[in-house]
Design a protein around this motif. Structure first.
Motif, PDB file in Angstrom:
ATOM      1  N   LEU A 146       0.568  -1.722   0.268  1.00 42.80           N
ATOM      2  CA  LEU A 146      -0.394  -0.023   0.094  1.00 42.80           C
ATOM      3  C   LEU A 146       0.597   0.916   0.262  1.00 42.80           C
ATOM      4  CD1 LEU A 146      -2.960  -0.704   2.229  1.00 42.80           C
ATOM      5  CD2 LEU A 146      -2.702  -1.486  -0.104  1.00 42.80           C
ATOM      6  N   HIS A 147       0.150   2.606  -0.562  1.00 44.40           N
ATOM      7  CA  HIS A 147       0.882   3.600  -0.785  1.00 44.40           C
ATOM      8  C   HIS A 147       0.929   4.044   1.178  1.00 44.40           C
ATOM      9  CE1 HIS A 147      -3.679   4.837  -0.138  1.00 44.40           C
ATOM     10  NE2 HIS A 147      -3.129   5.374   0.488  1.00 44.40           N
ATOM     11  N   HIS A 148       1.646   4.959   1.502  1.00 49.86           N
ATOM     12  CA  HIS A 148       2.010   5.897   2.901  1.00 49.86           C
ATOM     13  C   HIS A 148       2.487   4.457   3.964  1.00 49.86           C
ATOM     14  CE1 HIS A 148      -0.067   9.449   1.744  1.00 49.86           C
ATOM     15  NE2 HIS A 148      -1.152   9.396   2.211  1.00 49.86           N
ATOM     16  N   THR A 149       3.507   3.412   2.990  1.00 52.37           N
ATOM     17  CA  THR A 149       4.127   2.494   3.388  1.00 52.37           C
ATOM     18  C   THR A 149       5.477   2.528   3.426  1.00 52.37           C
ATOM     19  OG1 THR A 149       3.965   1.273   2.420  1.00 52.37           O
ATOM     20  CG2 THR A 149       2.215   1.068   3.960  1.00 52.37           C
ATOM     21  N   ILE A 150       6.101   1.908   3.619  1.00 53.24           N
ATOM     22  CA  ILE A 150       7.168   1.502   2.743  1.00 53.24           C
ATOM     23  C   ILE A 150       7.958   0.849   1.375  1.00 53.24           C
ATOM     24  CG2 ILE A 150       8.877   2.314   5.540  1.00 53.24           C
ATOM     25  CD1 ILE A 150       9.538  -0.718   6.225  1.00 53.24           C
ATOM     26  N   GLY A 151       7.026   0.350   1.875  1.00 56.71           N
ATOM     27  CA  GLY A 151       6.829  -0.839   0.483  1.00 56.71           C
ATOM     28  C   GLY A 151       6.748  -2.148   1.220  1.00 56.71           C
ATOM     29  N   LEU A 152       6.795  -2.562   2.173  1.00 59.69           N
ATOM     30  CA  LEU A 152       6.610  -3.578   2.253  1.00 59.69           C
ATOM     31  C   LEU A 152       4.857  -4.391   2.798  1.00 59.69           C
ATOM     32  CD1 LEU A 152       9.606  -4.196   4.465  1.00 59.69           C
ATOM     33  CD2 LEU A 152       9.365  -4.700   2.335  1.00 59.69           C
ATOM     34  N   PRO A 153       4.548  -5.736   2.001  1.00 59.95           N
ATOM     35  CA  PRO A 153       3.269  -6.024   2.539  1.00 59.95           C
ATOM     36  C   PRO A 153       3.148  -6.309   4.121  1.00 59.95           C
ATOM     37  CG  PRO A 153       4.246  -8.075   1.520  1.00 59.95           C
ATOM     38  CD  PRO A 153       5.166  -6.447   1.862  1.00 59.95           C
ATOM     39  N   ASP A 154       4.246  -5.875   4.934  1.00 59.64           N
ATOM     40  CA  ASP A 154       3.663  -5.864   6.506  1.00 59.64           C
ATOM     41  C   ASP A 154       3.382  -4.456   7.192  1.00 59.64           C
ATOM     42  OD1 ASP A 154       4.146  -6.387   8.792  1.00 59.64           O
ATOM     43  OD2 ASP A 154       5.793  -6.815   9.302  1.00 59.64           O
ATOM     44  N   PHE A 155       1.713  -4.546   7.184  1.00 53.09           N
ATOM     45  CA  PHE A 155       1.073  -3.211   7.997  1.00 53.09           C
ATOM     46  C   PHE A 155       1.302  -3.148   9.282  1.00 53.09           C
ATOM     47  CE2 PHE A 155      -2.519  -4.762   5.152  1.00 53.09           C
ATOM     48  CZ  PHE A 155      -1.703  -3.887   3.714  1.00 53.09           C
ATOM     49  N   SER A 156       2.532  -4.026   9.844  1.00 54.12           N
ATOM     50  CA  SER A 156       2.878  -4.001  11.563  1.00 54.12           C
ATOM     51  C   SER A 156       3.682  -2.865  11.704  1.00 54.12           C
ATOM     52  CB  SER A 156       2.877  -4.840  11.982  1.00 54.12           C
ATOM     53  OG  SER A 156       3.867  -5.532  11.477  1.00 54.12           O
ATOM     54  N   GLN A 157       4.561  -2.249  10.945  1.00 50.68           N
ATOM     55  CA  GLN A 157       5.565  -1.175  11.313  1.00 50.68           C
ATOM     56  C   GLN A 157       4.833   0.089  11.747  1.00 50.68           C
ATOM     57  OE1 GLN A 157       7.025   1.386   8.589  1.00 50.68           O
ATOM     58  NE2 GLN A 157       8.858   1.313   9.399  1.00 50.68           N
ATOM     59  N   GLU A 158       4.090   0.261  12.016  1.00 47.95           N
ATOM     60  CA  GLU A 158       3.545   1.533  12.365  1.00 47.95           C
ATOM     61  C   GLU A 158       3.082   1.132  14.288  1.00 47.95           C
ATOM     62  OE1 GLU A 158       0.793   4.888  10.986  1.00 47.95           O
ATOM     63  OE2 GLU A 158      -0.499   3.444  12.280  1.00 47.95           O
ATOM     64  N   LEU A 159       2.612  -0.547  14.561  1.00 45.21           N
ATOM     65  CA  LEU A 159       2.260  -0.913  15.188  1.00 45.21           C
ATOM     66  C   LEU A 159       2.878  -0.626  16.572  1.00 45.21           C
ATOM     67  CD1 LEU A 159      -0.134  -2.001  17.745  1.00 45.21           C
ATOM     68  CD2 LEU A 159       0.572  -3.829  16.527  1.00 45.21           C
ATOM     69  N   ARG A 160       4.269  -1.109  15.663  1.00 47.63           N
ATOM     70  CA  ARG A 160       5.504  -1.986  16.271  1.00 47.63           C
ATOM     71  C   ARG A 160       6.137  -0.894  17.177  1.00 47.63           C
ATOM     72  NH1 ARG A 160       6.241  -5.190  11.934  1.00 47.63           N
ATOM     73  NH2 ARG A 160       8.379  -4.026  11.409  1.00 47.63           N
ATOM     74  N   CYS A 161       6.041   0.379  16.217  1.00 49.38           N
ATOM     75  CA  CYS A 161       7.268   1.955  16.539  1.00 49.38           C
ATOM     76  C   CYS A 161       5.936   2.568  18.421  1.00 49.38           C
ATOM     77  CB  CYS A 161       6.732   2.687  15.640  1.00 49.38           C
ATOM     78  SG  CYS A 161       7.739   2.107  14.163  1.00 49.38           S
ATOM     79  N   PHE A 162       4.802   1.703  17.757  1.00 46.55           N
ATOM     80  CA  PHE A 162       4.198   3.238  19.158  1.00 46.55           C
ATOM     81  C   PHE A 162       3.884   2.009  19.855  1.00 46.55           C
ATOM     82  CE2 PHE A 162       2.111   5.996  15.813  1.00 46.55           C
ATOM     83  CZ  PHE A 162       1.716   6.537  16.628  1.00 46.55           C
ATOM     84  N   GLN A 163       4.041   0.611  20.030  1.00 43.89           N
ATOM     85  CA  GLN A 163       4.023  -0.076  21.597  1.00 43.89           C
ATOM     86  C   GLN A 163       5.465   0.164  22.643  1.00 43.89           C
ATOM     87  OE1 GLN A 163       4.886  -3.863  19.427  1.00 43.89           O
ATOM     88  NE2 GLN A 163       3.251  -4.645  19.748  1.00 43.89           N
ATOM     89  N   THR A 164       5.837   1.397  21.821  1.00 48.75           N
ATOM     90  CA  THR A 164       7.392   1.743  23.368  1.00 48.75           C
ATOM     91  C   THR A 164       7.022   2.647  23.706  1.00 48.75           C
ATOM     92  OG1 THR A 164       8.345   2.057  21.773  1.00 48.75           O
ATOM     93  CG2 THR A 164       9.371   0.180  21.703  1.00 48.75           C
ATOM     94  N   VAL A 165       5.629   3.933  22.987  1.00 51.07           N
ATOM     95  CA  VAL A 165       5.740   4.635  24.122  1.00 51.07           C
ATOM     96  C   VAL A 165       4.073   5.211  23.969  1.00 51.07           C
ATOM     97  CG1 VAL A 165       7.397   6.700  22.390  1.00 51.07           C
ATOM     98  CG2 VAL A 165       5.266   6.118  20.908  1.00 51.07           C
ATOM     99  N   THR A 166       2.945   3.981  23.735  1.00 53.72           N
ATOM    100  CA  THR A 166       1.724   3.900  24.709  1.00 53.72           C
ATOM    101  C   THR A 166       1.590   2.558  25.046  1.00 53.72           C
ATOM    102  OG1 THR A 166       0.672   2.452  22.437  1.00 53.72           O
ATOM    103  CG2 THR A 166       1.191   4.733  22.206  1.00 53.72           C
ATOM    104  N   CYS A 167       0.737   3.127  26.365  1.00 55.65           N
ATOM    105  CA  CYS A 167       0.646   1.918  27.575  1.00 55.65           C
ATOM    106  C   CYS A 167      -0.702   0.657  27.148  1.00 55.65           C
ATOM    107  CB  CYS A 167       0.078   2.363  28.487  1.00 55.65           C
ATOM    108  SG  CYS A 167      -1.432   2.705  28.187  1.00 55.65           S
ATOM    109  N   HIS A 168      -1.011   1.349  25.372  1.00 56.56           N
ATOM    110  CA  HIS A 168      -2.180   0.472  25.354  1.00 56.56           C
ATOM    111  C   HIS A 168      -1.953   0.470  23.696  1.00 56.56           C
ATOM    112  CE1 HIS A 168      -5.764  -2.423  25.468  1.00 56.56           C
ATOM    113  NE2 HIS A 168      -6.105  -1.834  24.070  1.00 56.56           N
TER     114      HIS A 168
END
Length: 599
Positions: A146-168
């Motif tokens: 998809l667009h707005h991604t780094i060009g990989l079919p893995d949509f979890s990159q954003e989630l993984r980044c937020f896991q360390t700076v959010t409590c849920h």
């Protein structure tokens, strides 16, 4: 996808959403689902319920439908920001005034832009609901790029980044458990006093579902109860320790806010007679008109006579402290563990003795106030050595304005109808010396220290606290990072007073480690704000170089321009800094430049 951490309680409360299974209609509906029973409507109503009636956003194709439903909620005001970083900073400032904030961005390209602000809110224990519009639910698991991604079919990159700076984190990509996921995320933010991340698939916001058929059942807040035996033991140990001390003192820390313990701290101060100080990051959390208030305890750069009383005490109680290299002035505080009672959000540590867990700060302070013996010895010592600070020498006619004269005049603006926002830099130290009248707000971001934070935070705080006029002190280097959202302040008809301190660069960095990288390109700051104004909204600018200029500008700002956003550019010499910054910078520099330990 969803992660939960519902067992850990920090904010002195349990916030329990009623399960959707108890509020939904039976599967075999006798009536059609009403058109307003959509995911977007449910989220909007939940935000209104918790007090986040202004939501800061940047539109993107993955969140546009969701924004339509937020706009459709009559009690909710959607505020478009110039960029995601400022939207996050605005939610941070809003949460400081209102108790919770919310922001909306689009998938990945927006989320990874806003994440710096969310990290700052996490460090400051602020409940911010960070919402992103996610991919179409049909695209998950389909190996699509998809667009707005780094060009990989893995949509979890954003989630993984937020896991360390959010409590849920909650990824909502189906309707069946959407209500539960949203409610759990919001309740966790309130309970933990930390940001949460909610991703909502772009094709779900407008879809109805039986679980959204009724108005949301209000969150049911259960008071957290400390372990009674541990609480009694902690109070007993603390009473033995402090009641036998000769000259004890109390120091408030930033966690007084997240634990809702400010009133309990004052109650203990009243009962004990101890002199009270605050750590720099807790300024504004304790009333400075309290008869036993000393000022800010910040080691070598403390309020005059404050460090002498704190560090000479034979016992001190710290409530909610955060000790880091900045708050400890490069680890140079003259404190001893064996003299300290450290009260953290959920535990109490008495000197080198035992730690008592499962004890909330609020419960402990209230209980200890009933056992403490009044002891005014340390405050009597303070009164004996205290010498009132003098007024800075006024500027001669035509003499360039000095920073201490500037802040003398800022002091005169403060009342219960104002709040101060201090940007990272020398404003930290100059604003610490301001004496806050009762009811005057005060905010700065000490733990994270992200330059540029104050522009968005001023926007958010002013939107949440419309009964106060915000006085923001922002350095020129910081302003260049986030200047755009002065535009949003004008769209929101805010009347803040912004002091743009133009001294030619990153002054705080100069005092830590100087170099050509600390010099910035000078802007015509008043001209820039006039261009942003562009004749739309109420805006007034002034450029001041002398004390006479400053007096004239302030007179206009508080009288004929009181309903305008007032932007005052103050020209100062590049070496005109507070003495506290000079001392602090040298000590932090020494801490940063320590050689590696021998291997």
């Amino acid at each position: 996808m969803e992660t939960k951490d519902s067992d850990h309680v920090i904010n002195n409360v349990d916030v329990v959403p009623v399960p959707s299974s108890l509020t939904a209609e039976p599967p075999a509906l006798q009536h059609p689902v009403p058109p307003q029973a959509t995911l977007g409507c449910h989220l909007a109503r939940r935000l209104v319920e918790i007090g986040a009636t202004d939501v800061f956003s940047v539109p993107g194709d993955f969140n546009l439908t969701l924004l339509d439903y937020l706009i459709a909620e009559p009690s909710l005001n959607l505020i478009g920001c110039c960029n995601e970083l400022n939207a996050g900073y605005a939610a941070d400032g809003y949460a400081r005034a209102r108790g919770v904030g919310a922001c909306v961005a689009t998938f990945t390209v927006g989320g990874l832009s806003i994440i710096n602000a969310i990290a700052g809110a996490y460090s400051e224990n602020l409940p911010v609901i960070c919402i992103v519009g996610g991919p179409n639910s049909n695209d998950f698991g389909m190996n699509r790029i998809l667009h707005h991604t780094i060009g990989l079919p893995d949509f979890s990159q954003e989630l993984r980044c937020f896991q360390t700076v959010t409590c849920h984190q909650a990824v909502v990509n189906n309707l069946e458990n959407a209500q539960e996921q949203i409610d759990m995320a919001i309740s966790t933010a309130l309970k933990e006093s930390k940001p949460v991340y909610i991703s909502i698939s772009c094709n779900l916001a407008g879809l109805p579902h039986p679980t959204f058929s009724h108005d949301p059942i209000p969150f049911f807040i259960l008071p957290r109860v400390s372990n009674k035996m541990n609480l009694e033991a902690a109070v007993e140990a603390c009473a033995r320790f402090l009641n036998n001390a000769v000259k004890p003192v109390m120091v408030g820390g930033p966690n007084l806010r997240s634990t809702k313990s400010k009133a309990a701290f004052v109650e203990l101060a009243d009962a004990s007679g101890y002199p009270i100080a605050v750590m720099p990051s807790a300024k504004g959390l304790v009333p400075e008109n309290h008869p036993c208030f000393l000022g800010s305890y910040w080691g070598a750069v403390s309020t005059s006579f404050c460090a002498e009383i704190v560090e000479s005490a034979d016992a001190y109680l710290f409530a909610g402290p955060i000790f880091n290299d900045y708050s400890s002035v490069g680890y140079s505080l003259l404190l001893k563990k064996e003299k300290a009672v450290i009260v953290q959000p959920d535990r109490v540590i008495v000197a080198n003795g035992p730690a008592f867990g499962c004890v909330s700060m609020k419960d402990f302070l209230e209980a200890f106030a009933k056992r403490v013996k009044c002891n005014t010895t340390a405050f009597d010592n303070y009164k004996r050595i205290y010498v009132p600070s003098g007024e800075p020498r006024g500027c001669e006619p035509g003499e360039p304005l000095r920073v201490n004269v500037l802040f003398k005049h800022i002091q005169g603006l403060l009342s219960d109808k104002t709040a101060v926002i201090a940007e990272t830099g020398d404003s930290w130290f100059n604003c610490q010396k301001l004496r806050l009248p009762e009811g005057c707000g005060y905010e700065f971001q000490m733990q994270y220290g992200s330059i540029g934070w104050s522009v968005g935070a001023t926007l958010g705080y002013a939107q949440a606290a419309k009964d106060k006029r915000i006085i923001a002190c922002i350095g020129d280097g910081s302003f260049q990072v986030t200047a755009q959202d002065v535009s949003t302040m004008l769209r929101c008809a805010q009347n803040s007073i912004i002091f743009l301190i133009n001294n030619g660069g990153y002054t705080i960095e100069v005092e830590i480690h100087d170099g050509p990288y600390n010099v910035i390109k000078n802007w015509n700051y008043t001209g820039l704000v006039e261009a942003i104004h562009n004749g739309q909204g109420k805006c007034w600018t002034a450029k001041v170089k002398t004390e006479e200029d400053l007096k004239s500008a302030l007179d206009k700002a508080i009288n004929v321009k009181k309903d305008c956003l007032c932007f005052i550019e103050v020209i100062l010499h590049k070496d005109d800094t507070s003495k506290e910054l000079l001392e602090w910078g040298s000590r932090v520099s020494a801490a940063n430049s320590r050689p590696p330990n021998p291997q």
